[in-house]
Write a protein that holds these residues in place. Structure first.
Motif, short mmCIF file in Angstrom:
data_model
loop_
_atom_site.label_atom_id
_atom_site.label_comp_id
_atom_site.label_asym_id
_atom_site.label_seq_id
_atom_site.Cartn_x
_atom_site.Cartn_y
_atom_site.Cartn_z
N VAL A 180 0.86 -1.18 0.00
CA VAL A 180 0.00 0.00 0.00
C VAL A 180 0.89 1.23 0.00
N SER A 181 0.31 2.38 -0.36
CA SER A 181 1.03 3.65 -0.27
C SER A 181 0.07 4.70 0.29
N ALA A 182 0.62 5.61 1.07
CA ALA A 182 -0.21 6.63 1.71
C ALA A 182 0.29 8.02 1.31
N SER A 183 -0.65 8.93 1.09
CA SER A 183 -0.30 10.32 0.77
C SER A 183 -1.30 11.24 1.44
N ILE A 184 -0.94 12.52 1.54
CA ILE A 184 -1.78 13.52 2.19
C ILE A 184 -2.34 14.47 1.13
N ILE A 185 -3.66 14.74 1.21
CA ILE A 185 -4.27 15.72 0.32
C ILE A 185 -5.02 16.75 1.16
N ASN A 186 -5.28 17.88 0.55
CA ASN A 186 -6.07 18.93 1.21
C ASN A 186 -7.32 19.16 0.38
N ASP A 187 -8.49 19.01 1.02
CA ASP A 187 -9.74 19.14 0.28
C ASP A 187 -10.26 20.57 0.21
N GLY A 188 -9.44 21.51 0.65
CA GLY A 188 -9.84 22.90 0.66
C GLY A 188 -10.15 23.39 2.05
N THR A 189 -10.47 22.43 2.92
CA THR A 189 -10.77 22.79 4.32
C THR A 189 -9.92 21.97 5.28
N ASN A 190 -9.89 20.68 5.03
CA ASN A 190 -9.19 19.76 5.93
C ASN A 190 -8.14 18.93 5.18
N TYR A 191 -7.33 18.26 5.96
CA TYR A 191 -6.32 17.35 5.42
C TYR A 191 -6.81 15.91 5.56
N ARG A 192 -6.56 15.13 4.54
CA ARG A 192 -6.98 13.73 4.55
C ARG A 192 -5.80 12.84 4.13
N MET A 193 -5.80 11.63 4.62
CA MET A 193 -4.82 10.63 4.19
C MET A 193 -5.51 9.68 3.20
N VAL A 194 -4.88 9.50 2.03
CA VAL A 194 -5.40 8.58 1.01
C VAL A 194 -4.48 7.37 0.97
N ILE A 195 -5.07 6.18 1.17
CA ILE A 195 -4.28 4.95 1.14
C ILE A 195 -4.70 4.15 -0.09
N ASN A 196 -3.74 3.90 -0.97
CA ASN A 196 -3.98 3.13 -2.19
C ASN A 196 -3.22 1.81 -2.13
N GLY A 197 -3.89 0.74 -2.52
CA GLY A 197 -3.21 -0.53 -2.64
C GLY A 197 -2.34 -0.54 -3.88
N THR A 198 -1.30 -1.34 -3.85
CA THR A 198 -0.45 -1.48 -5.04
C THR A 198 -0.73 -2.80 -5.75
N ASP A 199 -1.77 -3.49 -5.34
CA ASP A 199 -2.20 -4.72 -5.98
C ASP A 199 -3.72 -4.73 -6.05
N THR A 200 -4.31 -5.89 -6.32
CA THR A 200 -5.78 -5.96 -6.42
C THR A 200 -6.34 -6.75 -5.24
N VAL A 201 -5.79 -6.47 -4.04
CA VAL A 201 -6.24 -7.10 -2.80
C VAL A 201 -6.77 -6.02 -1.86
N ASN A 202 -7.85 -6.34 -1.15
CA ASN A 202 -8.36 -5.40 -0.14
C ASN A 202 -7.56 -5.58 1.15
N HIS A 203 -7.06 -4.48 1.68
CA HIS A 203 -6.22 -4.51 2.89
C HIS A 203 -7.00 -3.96 4.09
N ASN A 204 -6.65 -4.52 5.25
CA ASN A 204 -7.31 -4.10 6.49
C ASN A 204 -6.35 -3.31 7.38
N PHE A 205 -6.84 -2.19 7.92
CA PHE A 205 -6.03 -1.32 8.78
C PHE A 205 -6.69 -1.27 10.17
N ASP A 206 -5.90 -1.56 11.19
CA ASP A 206 -6.42 -1.53 12.57
C ASP A 206 -5.65 -0.47 13.36
N PHE A 207 -6.31 0.68 13.56
CA PHE A 207 -5.68 1.79 14.28
C PHE A 207 -6.09 1.84 15.76
#
Length: 465
Positions: free
Chosen positions: A158-185
């Motif tokens: 997976v890869s993570a990047s930060i974007i700004n939607d004009g008001t807030n900051y968000r983290m976008v996580i994209n897989g690098t394959d065709t598998v669904n990944h699970n994140f436990d924070f």
């Protein structure tokens, strides 16, 4: 330090000029050796130019000595907005229908927005990806950007990047394959909130679905290399269909043959120029009359009419497929219409004529059992194979080595001559110096004698008075 001499101060003889002329006469054999050395060097240079041209010709011959490397295939896609296709040497001519049902997609998840990407808004602790080893978020790292950096450093697909939607900051996580990944924070206490299924930002991972010639196929990527033999598909639009045609690229084959003919002609031109003699100007090439060049010229010419034992079809000469030789100059030319005809109507037999047994690992076959491309390569090898003492070497390489060795021997001879000339010149100068000294001494003695006689005469005159 060299001796300093001043010739002719007493005798008036220009001894320096005399010694220079005498040494010039003595150096005549050295000049002959130097002239021979230059001839040898010029021959080496001429041989090298021809060898370079032969090596280029051999490289082209090697490039199509097998059916796989000789043939070129091209693909045509009816609708290039649906997909693109490329064919390699393993493809087979034919037509295929392809329906792109759905494209492969990687999972995408986006977090809820926060006011800052760098403020320490989350808890310190650990989190996991797909239940793997815990990933530590230390105090001072517990910002949105710090968590994104930790994800990228985790080695997960997976890869993570930060974007700004004009008001807030968000983290976008994209897989690098065709598998669904699970994140436990949960290990962070207060961790980033991932927006899941149902949110418009969420994208589920999916494999590519396509139908090739009526067969349903599932692939993990939109670049499909093994659905059709030797053809690589790059899927672009889902829910669309097209057809793919794979055909022999006769234009590419024709270009390859024309390049081969041009390389042959380059060799022929260089050899002819070296062997040429102009009786009007009595000028000749550096290698005029050279037996090695005549041997090479003869061997290359014989290949033009050499048959291929065991080859299918009836082709026994290059002329039969449209490559003819000028009887006067030896240059080759391509009859485009004839070559195009045989490639279109009898392609497989043309391929076999060029490539027969080209893929065979049995290197002990008689030369005429190989296709004409490999025969050219083998013959040229006998001309350009690097020189190795005590081993079979190429004809040109052997000639160059012999000339280089001869030049080394000449260097030794000239060095020995120079030592002898140096001694000789020193001896001559010493001899003339001694002559000058002797003449000077005799002149001094003569002057003294004359002075003595003069005194005696004066004394006698006084006594008689």
């Amino acid at each position: 330090m060299a001796n300093i001499t001043f010739g002719g101060l007493v005798t008036g003889i220009d001894t320096t000029s005399i010694v220079t002329q005498l040494m010039n006469l003595e150096r005549a054999p050295e000049r002959l050796l130097q002239a021979q050395q230059k001839k040898n060097t010029d021959k080496i240079s001429a041989y090298q130019k021809i060898e370079d041209a032969l090596t280029s010709l051999q490289s082209l011959a090697k490039g199509f000595k097998t059916a796989e490397t000789f043939s070129s295939l091209k693909t045509t896609v009816a609708n290039s907005s649906v997909l693109t296709a490329t064919a390699d040497s393993g493809a087979m001519p034919g037509s295929h229908s392809v329906q792109v049902v759905s494209l492969a997609k990687s999972q995408r998840q986006v977090t809820a927005g926060v006011a800052s990407a760098t403020d320490l808004l989350f808890g310190a602790g650990t989190f996991t990806i797909d239940g793997g080893a815990p990933i530590t978020i230390a105090a001072g790292q517990n910002s949105l950007r710090g968590i994104a950096d930790a994800i990228n450093a985790s080695g997960a697909k997976v890869s993570a990047s930060i974007i700004n939607d004009g008001t807030n900051y968000r983290m976008v996580i994209n897989g690098t394959d065709t598998v669904n990944h699970n994140f436990d924070f949960t290990g962070l206490g207060a961790g980033p909130v991932l927006l899941g299924v149902g949110d418009p930002t969420y994208q589920d991972a999916a494999q590519a679905q396509l139908v090739v010639d009526g067969v349903n196929i599932t692939k993990p990527t939109n670049t499909v290399t093994d659905a059709i033999q030797g053809v690589t598909l790059n899927l672009m639009t889902e829910g669309a269909s097209t057809t793919i045609s794979v055909a022999i690229d006769t234009d590419a084959v024709t270009k390859r043959i024309n390049d081969f003919v041009a390389a042959y002609n380059n060799v022929n031109t260089l050899i002819s120029a070296q062997l040429k003699y102009d009786p009007a100007t009595k000028s000749a090439g550096t290698l005029s009359g050279d037996s090695a060049l005549r041997t090479i010229q003869s061997q290359l010419k014989s290949l033009l009419t050499t048959s291929v034992s065991g080859a299918t079809g009836s082709y026994n000469t290059l002329a039969q497929i449209g490559i003819k030789s000028d009887s006067k100059t030896g240059a080759l030319s391509v009859e485009s219409a004839k070559l195009s005809k045989v490639l279109s109507e009898d392609y497989d037999n043309v391929v076999d004529y060029f490539t027969h047994n080209g893929s065979s690992l049995n290197t002990t076959l008689p030369r005429n059992q190989y296709g004409i491309a490999q025969q050219f390569s083998l013959v040229i090898d006998t001309m350009v194979k690097p020189y190795v003492a005590g081993a079979t070497s190429g004809l040109l390489e052997s000639r160059k080595n012999w000339l280089s060795t001869a030049n080394s021997r000449i260097d030794d001879q000239i060095e020995a001559m120079e030592l002898r000339f140096e001694k000789m010149q020193t001896n001559l100068l010493n001899q003339y110096n001694r002559m000058e000294t002797t003449v000077s001494r005799l002149q001094t003695q003569g002057n003294m004698l004359l002075n003595s006689l003069g005194l005696m005469t004066t004394s006698s005159t006084s006594s008689s008075k």
